[in-house]
Design an enzyme around this catalytic site. Structure first.
Site, PDB file in Angstrom:
ATOM      1  N   LYS A  52       0.988  -1.122  -0.022  1.00  0.00           N
ATOM      2  CA  LYS A  52       0.033  -0.086   0.096  1.00  0.00           C
ATOM      3  C   LYS A  52       0.974   1.071   0.022  1.00  0.00           C
ATOM      4  O   LYS A  52       0.719   2.062  -0.693  1.00  0.00           O
ATOM      5  CB  LYS A  52      -0.897  -0.060   1.230  1.00  0.00           C
ATOM      6  CG  LYS A  52      -1.845   1.113   1.439  1.00  0.00           C
ATOM      7  CD  LYS A  52      -2.206   1.299   2.534  1.00  0.00           C
ATOM      8  CE  LYS A  52      -1.179   1.984   3.648  1.00  0.00           C
ATOM      9  NZ  LYS A  52      -0.826   3.402   3.506  1.00  0.00           N
ATOM     10  N   GLN A  96      -5.720  -2.408   9.380  1.00  0.00           N
ATOM     11  CA  GLN A  96      -5.547  -3.535   8.725  1.00  0.00           C
ATOM     12  C   GLN A  96      -5.917  -4.962   9.464  1.00  0.00           C
ATOM     13  O   GLN A  96      -5.939  -4.899  10.718  1.00  0.00           O
ATOM     14  CB  GLN A  96      -3.904  -3.781   8.601  1.00  0.00           C
ATOM     15  CG  GLN A  96      -3.490  -5.011   7.846  1.00  0.00           C
ATOM     16  CD  GLN A  96      -3.784  -5.030   6.559  1.00  0.00           C
ATOM     17  OE1 GLN A  96      -4.242  -4.061   5.696  1.00  0.00           O
ATOM     18  NE2 GLN A  96      -4.294  -6.386   5.991  1.00  0.00           N
ATOM     19  N   ASP A 119     -11.624   1.743   3.052  1.00  0.00           N
ATOM     20  CA  ASP A 119     -11.731   0.207   2.747  1.00  0.00           C
ATOM     21  C   ASP A 119     -13.252  -0.270   2.665  1.00  0.00           C
ATOM     22  O   ASP A 119     -13.426  -1.343   2.158  1.00  0.00           O
ATOM     23  CB  ASP A 119     -11.282  -0.526   3.992  1.00  0.00           C
ATOM     24  CG  ASP A 119     -10.113  -1.186   4.002  1.00  0.00           C
ATOM     25  OD1 ASP A 119      -9.673  -1.630   2.867  1.00  0.00           O
ATOM     26  OD2 ASP A 119      -9.650  -1.475   4.973  1.00  0.00           O
TER      27      ASP A 119
HETATM   28  N1  GUN Z   1      -7.012  -7.819   5.345  1.00  0.00           N
HETATM   29  C1  GUN Z   1      -7.071  -8.613   4.358  1.00  0.00           C
HETATM   30  N2  GUN Z   1      -7.593  -7.781   3.539  1.00  0.00           N
HETATM   31  C2  GUN Z   1      -7.789  -6.350   3.789  1.00  0.00           C
HETATM   32  C3  GUN Z   1      -8.479  -5.418   3.179  1.00  0.00           C
HETATM   33  O1  GUN Z   1      -8.722  -5.416   2.205  1.00  0.00           O
HETATM   34  N3  GUN Z   1      -8.587  -4.356   4.024  1.00  0.00           N
HETATM   35  C4  GUN Z   1      -7.900  -4.405   5.341  1.00  0.00           C
HETATM   36  N4  GUN Z   1      -8.042  -3.290   6.233  1.00  0.00           N
HETATM   37  N5  GUN Z   1      -7.650  -5.402   6.108  1.00  0.00           N
HETATM   38  C5  GUN Z   1      -7.369  -6.582   5.270  1.00  0.00           C
END
Ligand code: GUN
Length: 293
Positions: A52, A96, A119
């Site tokens: 990211k 996350q 998200d």
């Molecule tokens: N863990 C696995 N995929 C994701 C995602 O798309 N966003 C977040 N925040 N955590 C994750």
């Protein structure tokens, strides 16, 4: 089989984002800012957050990561979220997942401001998405739609079978592909762990989206000749022939399934790169809203 190349698609979309950002910064505006909260030291989460950051920099975004130890309390985390909710210099942020066991994940998600929830995990954004209102769409389902759109895959009237009903992928992608809009209008069947005669249903799929979280679960006899296959799975398996000691496989046994498909995503390099790009697109959307652009 033709490749639904997520890497190439993500490069094309990132170029468009970077161009737009250059336009804004040339006018003297600050760049968009995407932040992430990372709790603990889960390997997959570290990789995701590192990717990211890298992608954010590639398109000219500011990126920041707030790291907390695995024994952080829920209260501390909620305080950190409240701080980011209020910080005018941050356009969007993610927490996350997964979070350590002492922390209630839904309570944490509910505390994120819907206006910064890039998200698309908060009840407000999920509700807006289901109603067809303007919303932040969860990154992976949005990435799947972008990939199908990029390759001009016909979706209208097609039977799309989704394997897996998670809040993050299966449930939202089933909703998005059934909507009355361009790049959707599918007839959708959502299959899960209690589905009976699974192979009978998956064999009817014109478009098969697999997000079941089981390595190489989908085999050739489960797939129709000429299907469009989207594999969302990511699993590390030990492999001594690799320098890293492992390789990445998906939820589909590509060695036998790909030959039957008209289109298929590789793993890695399929849906994964698009997920991050969707997060960037959502952050840019938030930035435009905030600056009235
Ligand atoms: N863990 C696995 N995929 C994701 C995602 O798309 N966003 C977040 N925040 N955590 C994750």
């Amino acid at each position: 089989m033709n490749l639904l190349d997520g890497k190439q698609t993500s490069i094309a979309i990132k170029e468009r984002i970077a161009n737009e950002v250059r336009g804004y910064t040339a006018k003297g505006l600050r760049p968009p800012h995407l932040a992430a909260i990372l709790v603990g030291d889960d390997g997959a989460s570290q990789t995701y957050v590192a990717n990211k950051e890298k992608s954010s920099h590639e398109v000219g975004f500011t990126s920041s990561v707030y790291r907390y130890s695995a024994n952080t309390s829920e209260e501390e985390l909620l305080k950190a979220i409240s701080f980011l909710n209020e910080d005018d210099d941050i356009d969007g942020f993610i927490v996350q997942l997964p979070l350590p066991k002492q922390i209630n994940e839904q309570r944490v998600i509910n505390s994120i401001s819907p206006e910064k929830d890039v998200d698309g995990f908060t009840p407000i954004n999920i509700g807006r998405m289901v109603l067809g209102e303007d919303a932040f769409i969860p990154a992976t389902p949005m990435g799947i739609c972008s990939l199908l759109e990029h390759y001009n895959i016909e979706t209208e009237g097609k039977h799309c079978v989704v394997l897996g009903r998670s809040n993050i992928v299966g449930t939202p992608v089933a909703n998005l592909l059934s909507r009355n809009r361009k790049g959707a209008n599918c007839t959708v069947t959502l299959c899960h762990s209690r589905t009976k005669n699974l192979a009978e249903i998956t064999r009817q799929a014109d478009i098969l989206v697999v997000a079941i979280g089981k390595p190489e679960f989908v085999t050739a006899e489960m797939v129709k000749e000429g299907a469009v296959l989207v594999d969302v799975g990511i699993h590390r398996v030990p492999d001594e022939t690799k320098k890293s000691g492992y390789r990445i496989i998906g939820d589909v046994k590509h060695s036998e399934v790909d030959a039957k498909c008209e289109w298929a995503t590789p793993v890695p390099g399929g849906v994964g790169p698009l997920t991050i790009v969707s997060l960037l697109q959502n952050t840019l959307k938030s930035y435009r809203r905030r600056f009235g652009l």
